[in-house]
Design an enzyme around this catalytic site. Structure first.
Site, PDB file in Angstrom:
ATOM      1  N   ALA B  57       1.101  -1.134   0.225  1.00  0.00           N
ATOM      2  CA  ALA B  57      -0.053  -0.194  -0.117  1.00  0.00           C
ATOM      3  C   ALA B  57       1.027   1.240   0.131  1.00  0.00           C
ATOM      4  CB  ALA B  57      -1.236  -0.182   1.258  1.00  0.00           C
ATOM      5  N   GLN B 211       4.177 -13.362  -1.956  1.00  0.00           N
ATOM      6  CA  GLN B 211       4.618 -12.383  -1.471  1.00  0.00           C
ATOM      7  C   GLN B 211       6.109 -12.759  -1.076  1.00  0.00           C
ATOM      8  OE1 GLN B 211       1.086 -12.234  -2.395  1.00  0.00           O
ATOM      9  NE2 GLN B 211       0.965 -10.058  -3.582  1.00  0.00           N
ATOM     10  N   ASP B 252      -4.018  -2.775   3.552  1.00  0.00           N
ATOM     11  CA  ASP B 252      -3.314  -2.600   2.442  1.00  0.00           C
ATOM     12  C   ASP B 252      -4.944  -0.741   2.730  1.00  0.00           C
ATOM     13  OD1 ASP B 252      -3.541  -4.400   1.757  1.00  0.00           O
ATOM     14  OD2 ASP B 252      -2.726  -3.435   0.402  1.00  0.00           O
ATOM     15  N   LYS B 263      -3.444  -8.603   3.233  1.00  0.00           N
ATOM     16  CA  LYS B 263      -3.331  -9.828   1.420  1.00  0.00           C
ATOM     17  C   LYS B 263      -4.709 -10.616   2.119  1.00  0.00           C
ATOM     18  CE  LYS B 263      -1.574  -9.610  -0.900  1.00  0.00           C
ATOM     19  NZ  LYS B 263      -2.278  -9.005  -2.600  1.00  0.00           N
TER      20      LYS B 263
END
Lengths: 361, 361
Positions: B57, B211, B252, B263
């Site tokens: 973010a 990620q 986020d 996530k």
């Protein structure tokens, strides 16, 4: 609606007579290729189990039973058919030991090997190696047939637990491919579906080896049962959104108190189900129980190669040198399991006395 | 112990003056290749955000701020430098709209775009397009520099929450690569590590786009911080084994009541942490808060292509025709969050009044 599984071979079967071999679907090639392989040596059976060409606790048990037959062929055929019983029983020990070392967690493996060894020991002391092998092949075929039957019974016992219109979440593969046919957790889904209930299945992809996306999603698609694939980590969110009314999973070993070892991630699903008040069911044949273990703490957990995580898709997805922890299973404590469905019926609540009673022990 | 990050370029930076461009690490190439790409058009910035070449973010916010400058270059240079203000502001609207549509969940994206638009509107009405662009580039650079500073402050505020010898679990990447530098959740780890505490990090690989294994494990390895990669589904088991004393993740978007979008999989981790009485912390800059939303229920959740799950890493791993559900985020309710760490301090307990007080609103 066509049912594409009519063209699907069984997970495993024996080809020929005592000089035949084990044929099985190479599950590592699914979902893109449906390929059978022939295991004509003990080593090839051990390799197939170790490398998950055949997997799922009941299927491992049946494969190992046939593996005993493959392993004994040279000691019981040709010149040896009427030959040395001592050499035959020595080879039996070696064969059982090699198969027992292929994977450490699935109880059904040890159960099947014990049963095969017991059958050999029960033979008349004048029985020739060739004669004993005939009886062992019959025993392996009995294990195969019994597995077919008990999976259907698990389905019949479990189907009433699923309501019409239910969303059902499952983890890993406890379907036809995890057994000789029809499955355990998926047997419950299949039986509910066959009884006319509308069932939608949420399929955890099941990292690292993706048995959910590769195998469970494939089986459901073949049977035209609505299936939605999700990342394992999305299971809790899918529950929170109200999409799931029941969880059904298989098991690799169940302790006397009902603690159940199953594919890594099952425990996480059970915690999420509890948080959302969604019933969590384990479906497994009675051969999965290990009543010698008082609780799940003593269940041996297989540790697998970290490369399954770091190089899982034929491509390096993690930096060199990073530590990896890759347990193949976890243990879900009995208090998170609403019921265990086995071929003898539904065990509920899940606790020692109820288990012993249903198992008749 | 060497610290390999000395050779690491920043996540993103501006090259040149107002006629320059945005350069950023293409995070889709990590961990095997460290490659920077130059974004010289609005379209290339939008593409980089949409396809996660830059993600996280705060990094998305900074990239979008520079994206505004890239998008306005043709309307503010050459013959247009002293030209049509109306055309310039029309292009500003188009640019902001295109960037705002790149990803829907990260609050910092909208925060940065609002700030850039406000800066343009604050300019004197006689200011030329070329002059406004100079001020906008300064604003984007201020956003970049502020992000560097506030990440350090998040680290300082959060480090005391981690005990010497702690195992810390994180999900996805909230490290240097998710910001301009140093990170949010990982800033807490880095600051604790720099203060001499021994910290071991358990890294969820974070399906579907990994990620965790591609980025977080890489950052930790570069800094010589002990890191152990696990499948997302193993997090609960790792907690049960007593390996984890704290969870720290990024966010986020955070609603006024403290519900935090992050996530997909974060919610599952939070449930597991609660079940094991392990503190669960969210680390994020104040620009992540969206006080216009009373709770997490109204946070828009990005739905991404199912092929991220079925064809991850260039190989088909699910049968054709299976349904897929691929939300990129989930929402962790405030009651599962022990504290939120932002640049202004530690918000605990996580509830509306405490958030408003720390944010000074």
């Amino acid at each position: 609606m066509t049912d594409s599984r009519d063209n699907m071979p069984p997970t495993l079967h024996w080809v020929g007579s005592t000089d035949g071999h084990l044929r099985l679907i190479d599950q590592t090639r699914l979902p893109t290729e449906l390929v059978e392989i022939d295991c004509e040596s003990l080593e090839s059976v051990v390799e197939a189990i170790r490398n998950l060409r055949v997997r799922g606790a009941p299927a491992i048990g049946a494969a190992a039973a046939y593996g005993v037959c493959v392993g004994l062929q040279s000691a019981a055929s040709g010149a040896n058919a009427k030959g040395d019983r001592a050499a035959f029983f020595k080879r039996l020990d070696e064969t059982v030991d090699a198969l027992a070392a292929s994977r450490p967690t699935a109880m059904n493996l040890f159960w099947a090997l014990d049963r095969m060894r017991r059958r050999a020991n029960e033979c008349d002391e004048n029985e020739s190696p060739g004669g004993i092998l005939v009886k062992l092949l019959d025993e392996a075929k009995a294990i195969e047939q019994e597995d077919r039957d008990l999976c259907r019974r698990i389905g019949r016992h479990g189907a009433p637990l699923l309501a019409d219109g239910a969303g059902v979440l499952t983890h890993c593969n406890a379907g036809a491919l995890a057994t000789v046919d029809y499955g355990t957790a998926l047997a419950v889904v299949f039986a509910a579906h066959e009884s006319g209930k509308r069932i939608e299945v949420y399929v955890d992809e099941t990292r690292p080896l993706l048995q959910g996306s590769r195998l469970t999603a494939w089986e459901l698609t073949m049977r035209n049962i609505p299936a939605t694939l999700i990342c394992d980590s999305a299971a809790a969110q899918v529950m929170r959104e109200g999409r799931v009314q029941a969880v059904v999973v298989g098991a690799d070993r169940i302790a006397a108190n009902g603690d159940a070892a199953n594919k890594i991630g099952t425990y996480s699903v059970a915690l999420a189900a509890k948080a959302h008040a969604i019933p969590f069911y384990v479906a497994a044949p009675s051969s999965t129980f290990d009543l010698s273990l008082p609780s799940g703490e003593s269940i041996p957990i297989e540790q697998r190669d970290g490369r399954e995580i770091t190089h899982g898709f034929g491509r390096q997805t993690a930096p060199a040198g990073v530590g990896v922890y890759n347990p193949a299973f976890d243990v879900t404590p009995a208090e998170l399991i609403d019921a265990i469905i086995c071929e003898h019926g539904v065990i509920r609540p899940v606790e020692k006395d109820g288990i012993a009673k249903v198992l008749g022990k």
